[in-house]
Motif scaffolding. Structure first.
Motif, short mmCIF file in Angstrom:
data_model
loop_
_atom_site.label_atom_id
_atom_site.label_comp_id
_atom_site.label_asym_id
_atom_site.label_seq_id
_atom_site.Cartn_x
_atom_site.Cartn_y
_atom_site.Cartn_z
N TYR A 74 0.84 -1.20 0.00
CA TYR A 74 0.00 0.00 0.00
C TYR A 74 0.87 1.25 0.00
CZ TYR A 74 1.02 0.98 4.92
OH TYR A 74 1.65 1.30 6.10
N ALA A 75 0.31 2.32 -0.52
CA ALA A 75 1.00 3.61 -0.53
C ALA A 75 -0.03 4.70 -0.26
CB ALA A 75 1.68 3.85 -1.87
N ILE A 76 0.41 5.74 0.45
CA ILE A 76 -0.46 6.89 0.74
C ILE A 76 0.08 8.10 -0.02
CG2 ILE A 76 -1.32 8.45 2.53
CD1 ILE A 76 -1.02 6.15 4.52
N ILE A 77 -0.80 8.76 -0.74
CA ILE A 77 -0.43 9.97 -1.47
C ILE A 77 -1.42 11.08 -1.13
CG2 ILE A 77 0.64 8.67 -3.37
CD1 ILE A 77 -1.86 9.25 -5.05
N GLU A 78 -1.02 12.31 -1.41
CA GLU A 78 -1.91 13.46 -1.18
C GLU A 78 -1.66 14.50 -2.28
OE1 GLU A 78 -3.12 16.43 2.52
OE2 GLU A 78 -1.74 14.75 2.86
N PRO A 79 -1.98 14.15 -3.52
CA PRO A 79 -1.69 15.06 -4.64
C PRO A 79 -2.64 16.26 -4.68
CG PRO A 79 -2.90 13.16 -5.42
CD PRO A 79 -2.62 12.91 -3.97
N ASP A 80 -2.18 17.33 -5.30
CA ASP A 80 -3.02 18.51 -5.46
C ASP A 80 -4.19 18.22 -6.40
OD1 ASP A 80 -1.42 19.95 -3.78
OD2 ASP A 80 -0.28 20.93 -5.37
N CYS A 81 -3.94 17.40 -7.42
CA CYS A 81 -4.97 17.07 -8.42
C CYS A 81 -5.42 15.62 -8.23
CB CYS A 81 -4.40 17.25 -9.84
SG CYS A 81 -3.63 18.85 -10.12
N ASP A 82 -6.57 15.31 -8.80
CA ASP A 82 -7.11 13.96 -8.70
C ASP A 82 -6.47 13.09 -9.78
OD1 ASP A 82 -8.56 11.69 -8.28
OD2 ASP A 82 -10.46 12.48 -9.06
N VAL A 83 -5.31 12.52 -9.46
CA VAL A 83 -4.52 11.83 -10.49
C VAL A 83 -4.70 10.31 -10.49
CG1 VAL A 83 -2.77 13.64 -10.54
CG2 VAL A 83 -2.48 11.68 -9.01
N LEU A 84 -5.45 9.75 -9.55
CA LEU A 84 -5.60 8.30 -9.50
C LEU A 84 -6.05 7.69 -10.83
CD1 LEU A 84 -7.13 7.59 -5.96
CD2 LEU A 84 -4.79 7.23 -6.73
N PRO A 85 -7.03 8.31 -11.53
CA PRO A 85 -7.43 7.71 -12.82
C PRO A 85 -6.32 7.71 -13.86
CG PRO A 85 -9.09 9.28 -12.04
CD PRO A 85 -7.87 9.47 -11.18
N LEU A 86 -5.34 8.61 -13.70
CA LEU A 86 -4.28 8.74 -14.70
C LEU A 86 -3.09 7.84 -14.42
CD1 LEU A 86 -4.26 12.64 -15.08
CD2 LEU A 86 -5.57 10.96 -16.38
N ILE A 87 -2.93 7.38 -13.20
CA ILE A 87 -1.75 6.59 -12.86
C ILE A 87 -2.05 5.10 -12.69
CG2 ILE A 87 -0.67 8.60 -11.77
CD1 ILE A 87 -1.28 7.35 -9.05
N GLU A 88 -3.31 4.72 -12.68
CA GLU A 88 -3.63 3.32 -12.38
C GLU A 88 -3.06 2.35 -13.41
OE1 GLU A 88 -7.93 2.12 -14.00
OE2 GLU A 88 -8.06 3.50 -12.30
N GLN A 89 -3.09 2.70 -14.70
CA GLN A 89 -2.58 1.80 -15.72
C GLN A 89 -1.06 1.62 -15.59
OE1 GLN A 89 -4.70 0.07 -17.81
NE2 GLN A 89 -2.84 -1.11 -18.22
#
Length: 258
Positions: free
Chosen positions: A143-158
């Motif tokens: 597991y990893a915890i992130i706190e990005p300024d933008c909602d990037v989860l949809p862009l990094i999942e692949q």
């Protein structure tokens, strides 16, 4: 003034665009889920996400924009900048009203601001691919915890699905209280609610017994490859802003002092 109430998703926003034209709504502002008290005396139009309506808007935009410009709309939406929905709506309205491609017309604030927002999201997603630090739990989940300024989860999942295809993992966005989970076959979105960010004691409790040992190995390696005489703090912070440090293993000197 009409307040457009939608579910916060990109498809919901596209549906809202369709209905703005369908119902000829004027002077619109967007709100997610709950009605804004600042617009208490405005009319409210509630939107139910509709895939057919959303796709009709997407098809219209694909005809008017380049592939890059089309993707920029989604990236800009994920930036979550203040009033980004209104900025994107003005961009879309301009695109639909014009007989030529509008992407190069940077004299228009909506065009310039969409480009800036898309660039911000792209830069943030690129950083997250480099700054994610996984930890291993007792049941074999990374597991990893992130706190990005933008909602990037949809862009990094692949990216992470391809890179770590042989292990289960979870990337949790503590700012948005949701994450993406890979079960060795598929990536799914999960919601996790904490009263605050997961505490150090909670994380220590679920971590594999060897996790602290390997984290210290990584810290020592990071320290050993640094050349003190060539240290450039200003450049370092530019490439690795301090807001990310609390979730970077090499920036946490002692696990027990979190």
């Amino acid at each position: 003034m009409t307040q457009i109430l939608y579910d916060g998703s990109y498809e919901g926003w596209l549906t809202a665009i369709f209905e703005i034209y369908e119902y000829k709504l004027k002077d619109v502002v967007f709100a997610k889920e709950e009605i804004s008290n600042t617009l208490l005396f405005s009319n409210t139009h509630s939107v139910t996400t509709d895939e057919v309506k959303a796709n009709r808007v997407l098809n219209g935009l694909q005809e008017r924009l380049s592939h890059h410009g089309f993707n920029n709309l989604y990236f800009a939406f994920l930036s979550e900048l203040d009033q980004i929905e209104e900025i994107l709506f003005r961009f879309v309205a301009y695109a639909f009203a014009s007989k030529i491609n509008i992407e190069g017309d940077l004299s228009r604030s909506e065009v310039l601001n969409v480009k800036k927002a898309a660039h911000l999201t792209g830069k943030e997603s690129h950083r997250m691919k480099a700054f994610v630090r996984f930890k291993l739990t007792k049941d074999g989940l990374y597991y990893a915890i992130i706190e990005p300024d933008c909602d990037v989860l949809p862009l990094i999942e692949q990216h992470f699905k391809n890179r770590y295809a042989d292990q289960r993992w979870l990337i949790y966005d503590s700012k948005r209280k949701c994450g993406i989970y890979y079960d060795l076959e598929n990536v799914s979105t999960v919601e996790m609610q904490f009263e605050s960010n997961p505490s150090s004691s909670f994380l220590a409790e679920i971590n594999d017994e060897n996790e602290e040992f390997f984290e210290n190995l990584w810290r020592n390696y990071f320290k050993s490859v640094n050349i003190e005489s060539r240290k450039n703090t200003k450049l370092h912070i530019k490439h690795m802003p301090k807001r990310y440090w609390k979730n970077l293993t090499e920036k946490i000197p002692n696990l027990n002092k979190r």
